[in-house]
Every structure is written in C-alpha cells, then in structure tokens.
Design a protein around this motif. Structure first.
Motif, PDB file in Angstrom:
ATOM      1  N   ALA A  14      -6.771  45.843  -1.074  1.00 27.71           N
ATOM      2  CA  ALA A  14      -7.226  46.247   0.257  1.00 27.71           C
ATOM      3  C   ALA A  14      -7.785  47.670   0.215  1.00 27.71           C
ATOM      4  CB  ALA A  14      -6.083  46.136   1.259  1.00 27.71           C
ATOM      5  N   GLN A  15      -7.083  48.565  -0.460  1.00 25.87           N
ATOM      6  CA  GLN A  15      -7.579  49.940  -0.586  1.00 25.87           C
ATOM      7  C   GLN A  15      -8.916  49.969  -1.314  1.00 25.87           C
ATOM      8  OE1 GLN A  15      -4.272  52.126  -2.396  1.00 25.87           O
ATOM      9  NE2 GLN A  15      -4.021  53.222  -0.456  1.00 25.87           N
ATOM     10  N   ALA A  16      -9.020  49.220  -2.402  1.00 22.77           N
ATOM     11  CA  ALA A  16     -10.265  49.195  -3.175  1.00 22.77           C
ATOM     12  C   ALA A  16     -11.433  48.662  -2.350  1.00 22.77           C
ATOM     13  CB  ALA A  16     -10.079  48.356  -4.442  1.00 22.77           C
ATOM     14  N   ALA A  17     -11.137  47.796  -1.394  1.00 26.90           N
ATOM     15  CA  ALA A  17     -12.175  47.236  -0.524  1.00 26.90           C
ATOM     16  C   ALA A  17     -12.514  48.164   0.646  1.00 26.90           C
ATOM     17  CB  ALA A  17     -11.729  45.880   0.011  1.00 26.90           C
ATOM     18  N   ALA A  57      -9.432  38.517   5.517  1.00 26.71           N
ATOM     19  CA  ALA A  57      -9.520  39.445   4.381  1.00 26.71           C
ATOM     20  C   ALA A  57      -8.175  39.507   3.658  1.00 26.71           C
ATOM     21  CB  ALA A  57      -9.937  40.828   4.876  1.00 26.71           C
ATOM     22  N   LEU A  58      -7.097  39.633   4.427  1.00 28.57           N
ATOM     23  CA  LEU A  58      -5.755  39.661   3.838  1.00 28.57           C
ATOM     24  C   LEU A  58      -5.495  38.397   3.030  1.00 28.57           C
ATOM     25  CD1 LEU A  58      -2.864  40.589   3.368  1.00 28.57           C
ATOM     26  CD2 LEU A  58      -2.344  39.966   5.725  1.00 28.57           C
ATOM     27  N   ARG A  59      -5.902  37.264   3.560  1.00 27.50           N
ATOM     28  CA  ARG A  59      -5.660  35.994   2.862  1.00 27.50           C
ATOM     29  C   ARG A  59      -6.364  35.954   1.516  1.00 27.50           C
ATOM     30  NH1 ARG A  59      -1.634  32.676   2.812  1.00 27.50           N
ATOM     31  NH2 ARG A  59      -2.064  32.062   0.689  1.00 27.50           N
ATOM     32  N   ARG A  60      -7.588  36.458   1.451  1.00 25.18           N
ATOM     33  CA  ARG A  60      -8.322  36.470   0.174  1.00 25.18           C
ATOM     34  C   ARG A  60      -7.599  37.349  -0.847  1.00 25.18           C
ATOM     35  NH1 ARG A  60     -12.324  32.439  -0.110  1.00 25.18           N
ATOM     36  NH2 ARG A  60     -13.433  32.373   1.871  1.00 25.18           N
ATOM     37  N   ALA A  76      -1.333  44.299   4.134  1.00 26.61           N
ATOM     38  CA  ALA A  76      -1.450  43.646   2.827  1.00 26.61           C
ATOM     39  C   ALA A  76      -0.166  43.849   2.015  1.00 26.61           C
ATOM     40  CB  ALA A  76      -2.667  44.183   2.079  1.00 26.61           C
ATOM     41  N   LEU A  77       0.343  45.067   2.013  1.00 29.57           N
ATOM     42  CA  LEU A  77       1.582  45.354   1.287  1.00 29.57           C
ATOM     43  C   LEU A  77       2.751  44.552   1.837  1.00 29.57           C
ATOM     44  CD1 LEU A  77       3.211  47.141  -0.741  1.00 29.57           C
ATOM     45  CD2 LEU A  77       3.556  48.717   1.189  1.00 29.57           C
TER      46      LEU A  77
END
Length: 186
Positions: free
Chosen positions: A38-41, A151-154, A51-52
């Motif tokens: 998530a951070q990288a995105a 996005a979280l699911r991916r 996400a965490l």
C-alpha cells in the motif's frame, strides 16, 4: 495513553501474529506485506493502516482457523472492523469491513481474478457466499469505500510471499499513532 492504546491495539499480533492461517506466511507477515505494498502504491496513511490491520479479526479467538478447520465463516472482516472502530474512523475500518466483499465482487466481475486465488482464499470464498450477484455488485460498487476495499483486496491477494522480509511490528507505531482518535495524554 497513546502507548497503552497502541499496546492494546497490537496485542492480537503479539499473541497470535506468528500463526499461519492456510497460507505460506504468518498472519503478521501477511498484514505487513499488504501495508508495504500500500505504501509503495502511494496509498493514504489510513489505507496503509487498513492494509496492515485488515485481518486482525482472524487473530481474535482463533477465527483465522475457522474456515480451514471448522468449515465456517467467522466473519473476521466484521469482527476486525468493529474492534478497530474503537480507535479509528471509517477511512480505516470500512476497507477492513469490505475486503471480503471486494473478493466476492472481483470474482463476479473478473473470472481471471477468481482463477488466481489461493486454495485458502477459494475455500473461504465458498463460505463467504461465493461471487456476488448483480444486486450485490451494485450495492458494493455504490459504497463510498469500495475503491479502497478493492485496492486492499489486490494487495491482500499478493501479500503471501514466504520469502519476503517484513519490517518489525513496532515500525508501524508512528503511522498508527497519527491516525488514532485518542488524545495524547500522559
């Protein structure tokens, strides 16, 4: 007060985060990989926290083993979101609550997505209601946090690399502190 709140929030990871849950990574490694992705995105801090923490409900009362060992859906997404609502707003809790619905949605609209699910995700998909019907898809798509949940699911699906080195749990304290709805008092 912040330190005590964070200790309470992170206690499930200290207690059960090193357990495996039907995948080749531990519960903590899975969540940390999601957060790093998530951070990288370039995701907003609240979505990185979601996400965490998205599977924290799996760490409560051995809910993570419910699908694999008992053949039931423990509704970890709701249990986790309800727990997190003690400290965070909907920008964190709703992607957590919706990440299972996002899987069901993606399975309905993208056959290639379902074909790429792990065995554990396929098992839980069946227990969680399978791919959404058209009415469910419309309701999900209209939810204000649907895009974040997708996005979280991916990231959730990709964050299962047993060779990936993840940062320690304590690394996330500053991020979580910045999002807590708790006054900073001694």
């Amino acid at each position: 007060m912040i330190a005590a709140t964070l200790d309470q929030l992170l206690a499930p990871f200290h207690r059960a985060g090193q357990q495996h849950y039907g995948e080749d990574v531990t519960q903590y490694a899975h969540g940390a990989q999601c957060a790093v992705m998530a951070q990288a995105a370039g995701a907003a801090p609240a979505l990185v926290a979601a996400a965490l923490l998205h599977d924290i409900g799996q760490l409560l009362d051995d809910a993570g083993a419910a699908a694999e060992h008992a053949g039931i859906d423990a509704r970890h997404e709701d249990r986790g979101a309800d727990l997190l609502a003690r400290w965070f707003g909907p920008e964190v809790t709703e992607p957590v609550r919706l990440h299972v619905a996002a899987k069901r949605y993606l399975c309905a609209v993208d056959p290639a997505y379902q074909a790429g699910l792990s065995a554990a995700s396929m098992l839980s998909l069946g227990l969680q209601g399978g791919p959404m019907d058209a009415e469910e898809q419309a309701r999900f798509g209209a939810h204000p946090h649907a895009a974040d949940a997708l996005a979280l699911r991916r990231w959730d699906d990709a964050a299962k690399d047993p060779q990936c080195t993840v940062p320690p749990l304590e690394r996330w304290r500053p991020l979580l502190t910045s999002l807590l709805g708790v006054p900073d008092q001694p």
